[in-house]
Design a protein around this motif. Structure first.
Motif, PDB file in Angstrom:
ATOM      1  N   GLY A  81     108.288  71.421  61.787  1.00  0.00           N
ATOM      2  CA  GLY A  81     107.348  70.323  61.598  1.00  0.00           C
ATOM      3  C   GLY A  81     105.921  70.818  61.476  1.00  0.00           C
ATOM      4  O   GLY A  81     105.130  70.283  60.695  1.00  0.00           O
ATOM      5  N   TYR A  82     105.563  71.844  62.239  1.00  0.00           N
ATOM      6  CA  TYR A  82     104.223  72.432  62.162  1.00  0.00           C
ATOM      7  C   TYR A  82     103.940  72.964  60.766  1.00  0.00           C
ATOM      8  O   TYR A  82     102.845  72.781  60.210  1.00  0.00           O
ATOM      9  CB  TYR A  82     104.101  73.555  63.190  1.00  0.00           C
ATOM     10  CG  TYR A  82     102.835  74.369  63.089  1.00  0.00           C
ATOM     11  CD1 TYR A  82     101.612  73.855  63.514  1.00  0.00           C
ATOM     12  CD2 TYR A  82     102.863  75.658  62.562  1.00  0.00           C
ATOM     13  CE1 TYR A  82     100.453  74.609  63.430  1.00  0.00           C
ATOM     14  CE2 TYR A  82     101.708  76.420  62.473  1.00  0.00           C
ATOM     15  CZ  TYR A  82     100.506  75.889  62.910  1.00  0.00           C
ATOM     16  OH  TYR A  82      99.360  76.644  62.818  1.00  0.00           O
ATOM     17  N   THR A 116     107.384  79.526  66.749  1.00  0.00           N
ATOM     18  CA  THR A 116     108.645  79.083  67.346  1.00  0.00           C
ATOM     19  C   THR A 116     109.784  79.048  66.339  1.00  0.00           C
ATOM     20  O   THR A 116     110.928  78.802  66.710  1.00  0.00           O
ATOM     21  CB  THR A 116     108.492  77.680  67.953  1.00  0.00           C
ATOM     22  OG1 THR A 116     108.267  76.723  66.905  1.00  0.00           O
ATOM     23  CG2 THR A 116     107.329  77.647  68.935  1.00  0.00           C
ATOM     24  N   ARG A 117     109.480  79.269  65.059  1.00  0.00           N
ATOM     25  CA  ARG A 117     110.524  79.194  64.034  1.00  0.00           C
ATOM     26  C   ARG A 117     111.445  80.385  64.125  1.00  0.00           C
ATOM     27  O   ARG A 117     111.025  81.515  64.337  1.00  0.00           O
ATOM     28  CB  ARG A 117     109.885  79.153  62.637  1.00  0.00           C
ATOM     29  CG  ARG A 117     110.909  79.046  61.512  1.00  0.00           C
ATOM     30  CD  ARG A 117     110.233  79.052  60.142  1.00  0.00           C
ATOM     31  NE  ARG A 117     109.449  80.251  59.936  1.00  0.00           N
ATOM     32  CZ  ARG A 117     109.974  81.414  59.547  1.00  0.00           C
ATOM     33  NH1 ARG A 117     111.269  81.533  59.348  1.00  0.00           N
ATOM     34  NH2 ARG A 117     109.208  82.461  59.381  1.00  0.00           N
TER      35      ARG A 117
END
Length: 293
Positions: free
Chosen positions: A121-122, A261-262
């Protein structure tokens, strides 16, 4: 000029039953205002899909005409492309649902990337996906050119997109190759990849065949076809899934801020599944009372 990668498609058969294609030389008009007036009148009077092709259009005429039409609603439901090298202005009036299925293909692909964790989403908040938005080429051999792609992805504050998709339904193969050259060469490295879908209606039938090409720049900055995949007819099954293979940088550009975080490395691949393209293209053909070959 004929391109060496031209497919075996008959140039004399219109791929769209209701299409009107009109080719006009700009030399018949006395000045730019006369030319622009004719273009506007033709757009406003159109009641069915048309492809307007104007040849021998000077850079000033082409640039001013596209920009002027964009300042009003006269260009509504059109795709305008002016190539200052070939001196050709093309205006596609009322694109078909098959012409526009690239947008749905990306939407489905984006959902898959979110599901697999390859797009967060980021990262999604940094990209924009646009349709028919005018791109301006301000320097180099394609200075004064204008291009309104069927679909493109642009990240953060970039002026030019990283990935462009074009769908050829009424366009000739040479015109599509001119578009590809404009994007990859005229973009001066900012545009990393161009995906071209080419559809063809078989004469005296309702069957449509098609394929998808992926073009990138080689080490010398020249366009090269890296991949071709058949869409219709469906090719014999292979051990691996049929998909386009692109890097994250080719899709999202050099200015995407990766999400820590991906899952996966920052240079991971992005895959566009051909089966998903078949699904959306089949629905589009059904709406046009046509069938996959």
């Amino acid at each position: 000029m004929s391109h060496p990668l031209e497919p075996n498609l008959s140039p004399k058969v219109s791929p769209e039953p209701s299409l009107t294609m009109i080719t006009t030389c700009a030399n018949k008009f006395v000045d730019q205002l006369d030319f622009e007036s004719h273009v506007r009148d033709t757009i406003q009077c159109a009641s069915n899909p048309q492809m307007l092709v104007f040849e021998n259009v000077s850079s000033s005429w082409g640039e001013q005409t596209v920009d002027s039409i964009n300042q009003t609603r006269d260009g509504y439901s059109t795709r305008k492309n002016y190539n200052s090298c070939t001196k050709v202005l093309r205006i596609r009036i009322m694109p078909t649902v098959l012409h526009d299925c690239v947008q749905t293909w990306w939407r489905v692909s984006e959902i898959s990337l979110r599901d697999t964790g390859d797009l967060t989403g980021y990262e999604q908040t940094q990209i924009e996906t646009l349709v028919g938005t005018t791109l301006e080429f301000r320097s180099g051999p394609y200075s004064c050119s204008r291009k309104e792609p069927d679909f493109f992805i642009r990240t953060n504050n970039d002026l030019l997109p990283s990935l462009v998709m074009e769908s050829g339904w009424s366009e000739s193969w040479n015109h599509l190759m001119d578009d590809m050259d404009l994007l990859l060469v005229g973009g001066d490295g900012a545009i990393s990849a161009v995906v071209i879908l080419k559809w063809q209606l078989h004469p005296r039938t309702r069957l449509v065949s098609g394929f998808v090409d992926l073009y990138v720049r080689d080490r010398n900055g020249m366009p090269v076809r890296r991949q071709r995949e058949d869409v219709f007819p469906i090719p014999p099954q292979t051990p691996t899934s049929q998909r386009l293979n692109l890097t994250r940088r080719e899709v999202f550009g050099r200015h995407l801020l990766p999400d820590p975080t991906r899952n996966g490395p920052p240079n991971a691949m992005v895959y566009l599944e051909i089966d998903q393209l078949r699904l959306v293209a089949t629905r589009a053909l059904q709406r046009m009372s046509l069938l996959p070959a």
